[in-house]
Design an enzyme around this catalytic site. Sequence first.
Site, mmCIF file in Angstrom:
data_model
loop_
_atom_site.group_PDB
_atom_site.id
_atom_site.type_symbol
_atom_site.label_atom_id
_atom_site.label_comp_id
_atom_site.label_asym_id
_atom_site.label_seq_id
_atom_site.Cartn_x
_atom_site.Cartn_y
_atom_site.Cartn_z
ATOM 1 N N CYS A 13 34.431 -25.475 -63.091
ATOM 2 C CA CYS A 13 34.301 -26.697 -63.994
ATOM 3 C C CYS A 13 34.495 -27.902 -63.086
ATOM 4 C CB CYS A 13 35.348 -26.983 -64.993
ATOM 5 S SG CYS A 13 37.031 -27.347 -64.423
ATOM 6 N N CYS A 16 37.080 -28.535 -60.334
ATOM 7 C CA CYS A 16 37.146 -27.983 -59.175
ATOM 8 C C CYS A 16 36.334 -28.726 -58.266
ATOM 9 C CB CYS A 16 36.316 -26.477 -59.339
ATOM 10 S SG CYS A 16 37.173 -25.368 -60.432
ATOM 11 N N ASP A 417 4.023 -52.658 -48.576
ATOM 12 C CA ASP A 417 3.228 -53.100 -47.271
ATOM 13 C C ASP A 417 1.703 -53.113 -47.633
ATOM 14 O OD1 ASP A 417 2.935 -52.959 -44.360
ATOM 15 O OD2 ASP A 417 2.299 -50.793 -44.827
ATOM 16 N N ASP A 612 4.526 -47.090 -45.170
ATOM 17 C CA ASP A 612 4.130 -45.556 -44.475
ATOM 18 C C ASP A 612 4.439 -45.435 -43.214
ATOM 19 O OD1 ASP A 612 1.930 -47.574 -43.997
ATOM 20 O OD2 ASP A 612 0.479 -45.855 -43.741
ATOM 21 N N ASP A 616 7.891 -49.686 -41.137
ATOM 22 C CA ASP A 616 8.145 -50.157 -42.533
ATOM 23 C C ASP A 616 9.659 -49.334 -42.951
ATOM 24 O OD1 ASP A 616 5.741 -51.371 -43.525
ATOM 25 O OD2 ASP A 616 4.878 -49.213 -43.821
#
Length: 724
Positions: A13, A16, A417, A612, A616
């Site tokens: 559970c 733990c 960008d 990309d 960036d």
Amino acid sequence: MKKTTIKISGMHCQSCVTVLDKALNKEKGVKSASVNFSTEKAVIEFDSKITNEQKLLQVIRDKGYQGYLVEERDLLKEEKRRKEELAKLKFKFILSAIFAVPTLILGMFFVKNPIPFQDLIMWALATPVQFYVGRSFYRGAWTALKNKTSNMDTLIAMGTSAAYFYSVYVVLFASEGHQYFEAAAVLITLVVLGKYLEAVAKGKASEAISKLMKVGAKTATVIRKGKEVKVPIDDVQEGDIVLVRPGEKIPVDGVIIEGHSTIDESLVTGESIPVEKKKGDQVIGSTINKLGSFKFKATKVGAETTLSRIIKLIEDAQTRKAPIQRFADAVSAYFVPIVILIAIITFVIWVSILHSSIHFALITAVAVLVIACPCALGLATPTAIMVGTGKGAKRGILIKGGDALETAHKLRFIVFDKTGTITKGKPEVTDIIGDDKKKILEIAASIEKNSEHPLAEAIVEKAKQNKINWRKVSDFNAIAGKGVNAKIGKKEFYLGNLKLMEERKINLALFKERIVELENEGKTVMVLSEKKTALGLIAVADEIKEDSPQAIKNLQDLGINVYMITGDNQRTAQAIAKKAGIQNFFAEVLPEEKADYVKKLQEKGKVGAVGDGINDAPMLAQADIGIAMGSGTDVAMETGSIVLMRNSLLDISKAIKLSKMTMSKIRQNMFWALFYNSLGIPIAAGVLYPFTGWLLNPMIAGGAMALSSVSVITNSLLLRGKRL
């Protein structure tokens, strides 16, 4: 810093999880450790100079759990272990049911007319269930006690032991009393059934990973010493030349060196339309070759392939906690001790104040212990995140963690960008102005064929498309920052920007108006001249992607303020922003300054950044959510919180919608888990008994507790059918 994933067995559970979280984060050299109950994994970032994997495994063992390293290369072992665990639970349930069902029949239907030695038979039937099937609960409770905490096992062990040992006392010393062997045996059986159903549902929740694990190619045809050799996928090395025939899976990532084909990349990108590939194009391992044959050079193998990295990324995402999970962790930490206290108080009140029988008080106390198990609360967040990240992955949207999934729907600003994100990132010739357009393109392309400048590539590409006749060029000379000049035959030509033409004192009166128009459209204008005469203009632009305007509109419809950021001049930035439908933009921004602009916006609200390139990465890291294009650099993909494998900006709004849906499911799960426990505990304690005669039998409480966990997982699974 090093990152490792450890599979943990023996967790029952959320308590733990709390124990292991604390222990691992306290270990010297550990920067961060996150343990997930649903995936049964810990993702740990640590300093390898101070600690190592073996020490971390020892920490887990010291706390009473078993751990082993998840091998990156053989992800199918993970699937095998999951099936073995499921088979064990199934066996335990069947075995438990074989003993518990007759115990239940004897205890319920033969009370008034008992068979000979009934109590002893029931004792014999209940004992293997209590101590063989139920030993994992005792083990878990003992582990929790050693760690000075309590968990779900504590509740089950205490509840069933109370019923079992009270029954033993009745059989041996109080023949008039009522025994509860059937309650203890059936309760353990129901809890084990609940765990089995939970494991089945958790398997469905992690289906996205399971499918990805199975789709990889098993063999590859490589060219070695001029011969075709079929080798296992693990034997393919970086730099190998690999042959792929029609219908075959591409074994690893690489670059085509010979041939062409169309490839089904839907597995990775979610895009159903096959993609044309030719010499120089990249191919992704495990995608399917449709038509042609080709050879490619292997560039990424083993754990470095795109598929392996996606699987690792999704696994990490499903282990990283959402901030809302901290609430569940905090509740679970205090919940179990409070429940034990309520059970004791319930027992005392019924015996001392209300003067009921001991066996009645015992039943209410056991029912309280059983119904209050906080499993459903522990599963509320991680199961929804598992399904949400899996759903995203199927559609080419890789979300790197619960924190990203929770934050995405809170975004107020998104900064794009320009180059390669809003635009195609590849300059194209858009206009040729002059009396003889064909001649202008022939001369310009023949000269630029010797240049490596991106604008030169655009002109040469246009010439190839128009199948022009190449002219012989001599005395080529690049003029830095201005253009080029060269001779064709005895004639000398110049191709370059306005600065070059001003230096050459070229008369541009005929083209002045057109130059201003083109520049206002955000295009780069080059002038072709012979001696002192301007022959014409070539305009080049990085065109915006077809889906950019719609993607921007979708985000604006969601109430998000969209910004564009670029190093280009004000005029070019304005033209691109206008085409994309963006009102706000930052122009002439240096790469290192991009993160500062994001920081300023963060003062007003949550900010997402989309990019990309390597330049960036700082911006993506600074933003609350970094969104990287799948075609971008590895650095951008590593830095981004969300990766768009289809390179479509339309997927950004889908990721935000997915975030909203997932958070909605988490809130629903938490509400029902807390509501269920809040309602169940007083009923189990017998609050309604004096008025209605209703009393919650421990067996019913056990079944209800098991069903609450399954219902939370089922609710999370409903996410899979939602449309984005």
